[in-house]
Every structure is written in C-alpha cells, then in structure tokens.
Design a protein around this motif. Structure first.
Motif, PDB file in Angstrom:
ATOM      1  N   ASP A  64       0.823  -1.214   0.000  1.00 22.41           N
ATOM      2  CA  ASP A  64       0.000   0.000   0.000  1.00 22.41           C
ATOM      3  C   ASP A  64       0.855   1.262   0.000  1.00 22.41           C
ATOM      4  OD1 ASP A  64      -2.100  -1.729   0.162  1.00 22.41           O
ATOM      5  OD2 ASP A  64      -2.565  -1.322   2.277  1.00 22.41           O
ATOM      6  N   ARG A  65       0.421   2.251  -0.750  1.00 22.47           N
ATOM      7  CA  ARG A  65       1.141   3.530  -0.757  1.00 22.47           C
ATOM      8  C   ARG A  65       1.036   4.226   0.585  1.00 22.47           C
ATOM      9  NH1 ARG A  65      -0.362   7.744  -4.909  1.00 22.47           N
ATOM     10  NH2 ARG A  65       1.483   8.710  -3.983  1.00 22.47           N
ATOM     11  N   HIS A  66      -0.118   4.129   1.217  1.00 20.23           N
ATOM     12  CA  HIS A  66      -0.336   4.775   2.509  1.00 20.23           C
ATOM     13  C   HIS A  66      -0.899   3.751   3.486  1.00 20.23           C
ATOM     14  CE1 HIS A  66       0.420   8.594   0.537  1.00 20.23           C
ATOM     15  NE2 HIS A  66      -0.510   8.311  -0.359  1.00 20.23           N
ATOM     16  N   PRO A  67      -0.054   2.874   4.004  1.00 21.53           N
ATOM     17  CA  PRO A  67      -0.550   1.834   4.907  1.00 21.53           C
ATOM     18  C   PRO A  67      -1.160   2.428   6.174  1.00 21.53           C
ATOM     19  CG  PRO A  67       1.855   1.932   4.942  1.00 21.53           C
ATOM     20  CD  PRO A  67       1.411   2.799   3.817  1.00 21.53           C
ATOM     21  N   ASP A  68      -2.251   1.835   6.601  1.00 17.97           N
ATOM     22  CA  ASP A  68      -2.963   2.284   7.801  1.00 17.97           C
ATOM     23  C   ASP A  68      -2.305   1.658   9.022  1.00 17.97           C
ATOM     24  OD1 ASP A  68      -4.667   2.952   9.823  1.00 17.97           O
ATOM     25  OD2 ASP A  68      -6.479   2.159   8.866  1.00 17.97           O
ATOM     26  N   MET A  69      -1.332   2.358   9.603  1.00 16.39           N
ATOM     27  CA  MET A  69      -0.556   1.795  10.694  1.00 16.39           C
ATOM     28  C   MET A  69      -1.405   1.548  11.940  1.00 16.39           C
ATOM     29  SD  MET A  69       2.366   1.280   9.362  1.00 16.39           S
ATOM     30  CE  MET A  69       3.559   1.060  10.675  1.00 16.39           C
ATOM     31  N   ASP A  70      -2.402   2.379  12.157  1.00 11.62           N
ATOM     32  CA  ASP A  70      -3.274   2.161  13.314  1.00 11.62           C
ATOM     33  C   ASP A  70      -3.997   0.827  13.212  1.00 11.62           C
ATOM     34  OD1 ASP A  70      -2.602   4.560  14.504  1.00 11.62           O
ATOM     35  OD2 ASP A  70      -4.245   5.671  13.534  1.00 11.62           O
ATOM     36  N   ASN A  71      -4.327   0.421  12.001  1.00 15.43           N
ATOM     37  CA  ASN A  71      -5.015  -0.843  11.790  1.00 15.43           C
ATOM     38  C   ASN A  71      -4.055  -2.026  11.786  1.00 15.43           C
ATOM     39  OD1 ASN A  71      -7.374  -2.493  10.963  1.00 15.43           O
ATOM     40  ND2 ASN A  71      -6.228  -2.717   9.046  1.00 15.43           N
ATOM     41  N   LEU A  72      -2.811  -1.778  11.389  1.00 19.23           N
ATOM     42  CA  LEU A  72      -1.845  -2.872  11.242  1.00 19.23           C
ATOM     43  C   LEU A  72      -1.133  -3.218  12.539  1.00 19.23           C
ATOM     44  CD1 LEU A  72      -0.234  -1.925   7.798  1.00 19.23           C
ATOM     45  CD2 LEU A  72      -2.066  -3.569   8.265  1.00 19.23           C
ATOM     46  N   ILE A  73      -1.068  -2.288  13.468  1.00 14.70           N
ATOM     47  CA  ILE A  73      -0.378  -2.535  14.736  1.00 14.70           C
ATOM     48  C   ILE A  73      -1.367  -3.095  15.754  1.00 14.70           C
ATOM     49  CG2 ILE A  73       0.796  -1.433  16.681  1.00 14.70           C
ATOM     50  CD1 ILE A  73       2.008   0.543  14.693  1.00 14.70           C
ATOM     51  N   HIS A  74      -0.974  -4.198  16.394  1.00 14.24           N
ATOM     52  CA  HIS A  74      -1.828  -4.859  17.377  1.00 14.24           C
ATOM     53  C   HIS A  74      -1.141  -4.885  18.740  1.00 14.24           C
ATOM     54  CE1 HIS A  74      -4.388  -6.341  14.094  1.00 14.24           C
ATOM     55  NE2 HIS A  74      -3.254  -6.634  13.458  1.00 14.24           N
ATOM     56  N   HIS A  75      -1.919  -4.707  19.773  1.00 15.73           N
ATOM     57  CA  HIS A  75      -1.398  -4.896  21.118  1.00 15.73           C
ATOM     58  C   HIS A  75      -1.167  -6.382  21.356  1.00 15.73           C
ATOM     59  CE1 HIS A  75      -2.083  -0.733  21.987  1.00 15.73           C
ATOM     60  NE2 HIS A  75      -3.403  -0.832  21.899  1.00 15.73           N
ATOM     61  N   THR A  76      -0.192  -6.700  22.184  1.00 13.74           N
ATOM     62  CA  THR A  76       0.017  -8.086  22.609  1.00 13.74           C
ATOM     63  C   THR A  76      -0.507  -8.237  24.040  1.00 13.74           C
ATOM     64  OG1 THR A  76       2.213  -7.754  23.602  1.00 13.74           O
ATOM     65  CG2 THR A  76       2.115  -8.122  21.199  1.00 13.74           C
ATOM     66  N   ASP A  77      -0.261  -9.388  24.620  1.00 14.76           N
ATOM     67  CA  ASP A  77      -0.684  -9.630  25.990  1.00 14.76           C
ATOM     68  C   ASP A  77       0.236  -8.952  27.006  1.00 14.76           C
ATOM     69  OD1 ASP A  77      -2.763 -11.235  25.073  1.00 14.76           O
ATOM     70  OD2 ASP A  77      -1.534 -13.054  25.136  1.00 14.76           O
ATOM     71  N   TYR A  78       1.259  -8.260  26.515  1.00 15.86           N
ATOM     72  CA  TYR A  78       2.270  -7.684  27.397  1.00 15.86           C
ATOM     73  C   TYR A  78       2.283  -6.167  27.259  1.00 15.86           C
ATOM     74  CZ  TYR A  78       3.435 -12.557  26.872  1.00 15.86           C
ATOM     75  OH  TYR A  78       3.343 -13.921  26.795  1.00 15.86           O
ATOM     76  N   ALA A  79       2.365  -5.498  28.377  1.00 14.81           N
ATOM     77  CA  ALA A  79       2.344  -4.040  28.386  1.00 14.81           C
ATOM     78  C   ALA A  79       3.522  -3.482  27.591  1.00 14.81           C
ATOM     79  CB  ALA A  79       2.399  -3.529  29.824  1.00 14.81           C
ATOM     80  N   ASN A  80       3.233  -2.451  26.800  1.00  9.07           N
ATOM     81  CA  ASN A  80       4.257  -1.720  26.036  1.00  9.07           C
ATOM     82  C   ASN A  80       4.903  -2.545  24.924  1.00  9.07           C
ATOM     83  OD1 ASN A  80       3.978   0.688  27.564  1.00  9.07           O
ATOM     84  ND2 ASN A  80       5.271  -0.184  29.170  1.00  9.07           N
ATOM     85  N   LEU A  81       4.268  -3.660  24.549  1.00 10.74           N
ATOM     86  CA  LEU A  81       4.771  -4.472  23.441  1.00 10.74           C
ATOM     87  C   LEU A  81       3.663  -4.657  22.413  1.00 10.74           C
ATOM     88  CD1 LEU A  81       6.929  -6.161  22.064  1.00 10.74           C
ATOM     89  CD2 LEU A  81       6.237  -8.115  23.472  1.00 10.74           C
ATOM     90  N   ASP A  82       3.838  -4.062  21.239  1.00 16.00           N
ATOM     91  CA  ASP A  82       2.899  -4.193  20.128  1.00 16.00           C
ATOM     92  C   ASP A  82       3.556  -4.960  18.992  1.00 16.00           C
ATOM     93  OD1 ASP A  82       1.135  -2.700  21.609  1.00 16.00           O
ATOM     94  OD2 ASP A  82       1.470  -0.837  20.514  1.00 16.00           O
ATOM     95  N   ILE A  83       2.738  -5.401  18.042  1.00 13.96           N
ATOM     96  CA  ILE A  83       3.270  -6.220  16.954  1.00 13.96           C
ATOM     97  C   ILE A  83       2.583  -5.900  15.634  1.00 13.96           C
ATOM     98  CG2 ILE A  83       1.651  -8.118  17.410  1.00 13.96           C
ATOM     99  CD1 ILE A  83       3.909 -10.070  16.588  1.00 13.96           C
ATOM    100  N   ILE A  84       3.358  -5.967  14.552  1.00 15.44           N
ATOM    101  CA  ILE A  84       2.844  -6.021  13.187  1.00 15.44           C
ATOM    102  C   ILE A  84       3.057  -7.454  12.720  1.00 15.44           C
ATOM    103  CG2 ILE A  84       3.106  -5.224  10.807  1.00 15.44           C
ATOM    104  CD1 ILE A  84       4.106  -2.560  11.921  1.00 15.44           C
ATOM    105  N   THR A  85       1.986  -8.128  12.352  1.00 16.10           N
ATOM    106  CA  THR A  85       2.042  -9.562  12.098  1.00 16.10           C
ATOM    107  C   THR A  85       2.416  -9.877  10.644  1.00 16.10           C
ATOM    108  OG1 THR A  85      -0.320  -9.638  11.573  1.00 16.10           O
ATOM    109  CG2 THR A  85       0.312  -9.976  13.879  1.00 16.10           C
ATOM    110  N   ALA A  86       2.589 -11.171  10.393  1.00 15.13           N
ATOM    111  CA  ALA A  86       2.886 -11.649   9.033  1.00 15.13           C
ATOM    112  C   ALA A  86       2.213 -12.991   8.824  1.00 15.13           C
ATOM    113  CB  ALA A  86       4.394 -11.776   8.817  1.00 15.13           C
ATOM    114  N   ASN A  87       1.921 -13.274   7.570  1.00 15.12           N
ATOM    115  CA  ASN A  87       1.445 -14.590   7.157  1.00 15.12           C
ATOM    116  C   ASN A  87       1.857 -14.786   5.707  1.00 15.12           C
ATOM    117  OD1 ASN A  87      -0.557 -13.198   5.591  1.00 15.12           O
ATOM    118  ND2 ASN A  87      -1.870 -13.098   7.409  1.00 15.12           N
ATOM    119  N   LEU A  88       1.305 -15.780   5.042  1.00 12.96           N
ATOM    120  CA  LEU A  88       1.719 -16.084   3.669  1.00 12.96           C
ATOM    121  C   LEU A  88       1.385 -14.962   2.687  1.00 12.96           C
ATOM    122  CD1 LEU A  88       0.864 -19.883   3.450  1.00 12.96           C
ATOM    123  CD2 LEU A  88       3.136 -18.830   3.485  1.00 12.96           C
TER     124      LEU A  88
END
Length: 256
Positions: A64-88
């Motif tokens: 994407d030219r303008h990726p929606d980072m708010d939508n792509l970043i997810h909180h994890t079960d741990y405080a102050n640790l977020d993740i951008i995931t991957a799959n096939l």
C-alpha cells in the motif's frame, strides 16, 4: 525510535526466539517496543498469539502507498509491546513489489515506521532466513543488525554473503546503519566443539560477549507461546537474554 533487525540466512538459529525475548526484555527495562514479523511463516506472530491466516500485516506495508498503521499494529498480551504480524500474504506482497515499475522498493518499511516513530523507543524486526525485498526493507530501516549464530557444522554457512549484502545496503541505502554484531545462541560451554567454534566466530566477526546458553525451557516456552524470560526467568537462556539486552544498551549508549 531505534530499529533492530534480527537476521541470519541460516534457519533454526533462534532468530524468532531472540526477537521475542529481546523485545519483551526491553519492555521490562521501561521501553515501549514495536515487534515486526517479517517472515511469511509468521512464527513471531504465532509466538505472541497474534498470527492469522489472512489478516493484514506487513504485507500491506509492502504493497500500500499509505498503509494504515493504526489498523496494522496490534497490542500483545504484554504491556508496552505491540506487533505487526505476518502470514503467507507477505509472499504475494513481495512479488508485487518486485513487479512495481514506479515506486521505490527498498524503503517502504522505513517510511511506514517513520509514521509511528514517536510512539515507540525500539522496533525489533524478525526476518526470514533469506535476502528478499522485505528483508532488504528491514535492513534499510535498521539502525542495528544482530545476527544470532548457532555453533554447529554449518555455523558460518552464508555468513560472508549476508555481511556483504548488509554492507551493500549500508553503503547504497542506509548510511544510518550503525552496528552489525553476531551473538552466539544454544551455547554449551562444556562442549569442546562449541568452545572452538565460538573462538572462530569471535576471531572472524564482530561478536557480542554474551552467549545464549542452551536451555530446554526454550522449547517449552515456545510451545506455550510465552517469552522464555517470563516463562522461566531463572533459566540460563532467560538470564543470558537479559544480559544480552544490557550489553546491547551499553553498546548504543542507552536509548537515543
């Protein structure tokens, strides 16, 4: 935000384990951390219970030219640790990037991370055992590269090629890439072959002093999808990862 790329062309050297534990331990030092899964296998995402078969992740950053980072970043079960995931989906995305004749290919992750650089202290990128376009993007975005190395018969396989590729990226795309260091994983200090292998690595390549000792609890923590530093904080591996993070912070002079 300072970005750390974890990479080795050889599989099975504890890249994902290292990425998860370095990221988690940094949060325990008081930092806010973004973990980026840059491997289509999605092991890092799975390790933090955030892997999906078809959910959007780093593939959108690549395409994407303008990726929606708010939508792509997810909180994890741990405080102050977020993740951008991957799959096939990353496999298809990388193919699309290569076929794109217009947009620059190598700095898409860097530009996306710049959008959230004021929200995090560190970004840790777990990379595939490959040199593909998304891995080049990770190297282009990185301030530091850490290379986990397992001492075995094929320890140095691909190391010179990897370091050559990193050097090219630093010279052509990322002069801000400051530190490139190996660190030894799954180390058995009473194994003569490991002692000799570690000496060879330390002689040939810039290597962190801290070695991550072999510990059976790592496999159990991986199965339970919990950082070993939390699952078994008194284990040898957990202690060593904590020391490694301290050594890294000393190396960079603390957070920028």
């Amino acid at each position: 935000m300072r970005t750390i790329a974890i990479i080795n062309l050889k599989g099975g050297v504890a890249k994902t384990t290292s990425s998860i534990n370095i990221a988690y331990i940094l949060t325990q030092r008081g930092y806010k951390v973004l973990l980026v899964d840059n491997d289509k296998q999605g092991d890092c995402s799975r390790g933090l219970n955030r892997r999906t078969q078809d959910g959007d992740g780093i593939d959108r950053i690549m395409v994407d030219r303008h990726p929606d980072m708010d939508n792509l970043i997810h909180h994890t079960d741990y405080a102050n640790l977020d993740i951008i995931t991957a799959n096939l989906g990353l496999l298809t995305a990388n193919t699309e990037v290569i076929k794109d004749p217009i947009r620059p290919q190598q700095d898409r992750l860097k530009k996306a991370l710049q959008q959230v650089s004021d929200k995090y202290d560190f970004c840790v990128v777990d990379n595939a055992p490959d040199i593909n376009v998304s891995v080049i993007n990770a190297l282009t975005a990185a301030n530091d590269v850490l290379i986990p190395v397992e001492v075995d018969d094929n320890t140095l396989e691909g190391m010179d090629e990897l370091l050559n590729q990193i050097t090219v990226v630093r010279e052509e795309l990322n002069p801000g890439l400051k530190n490139i260091h190996c660190f030894i994983t799954k180390y058995q200090k009473f194994n003569q072959a490991h002692l000799q292998g570690a000496e060879i690595i330390e002689e040939r390549y810039p290597t962190m002093k801290t070695k991550i000792r072999f510990s059976g609890v790592v496999a159990r923590s991986t199965f339970m999808r919990v950082p070993v530093a939390l699952h078994s904080p008194r284990s040898a591996a957990a202690e060593d990862y904590g020391i490694l993070v301290n050594e890294y912070l000393d190396m960079i002079g603390g957070k920028e």
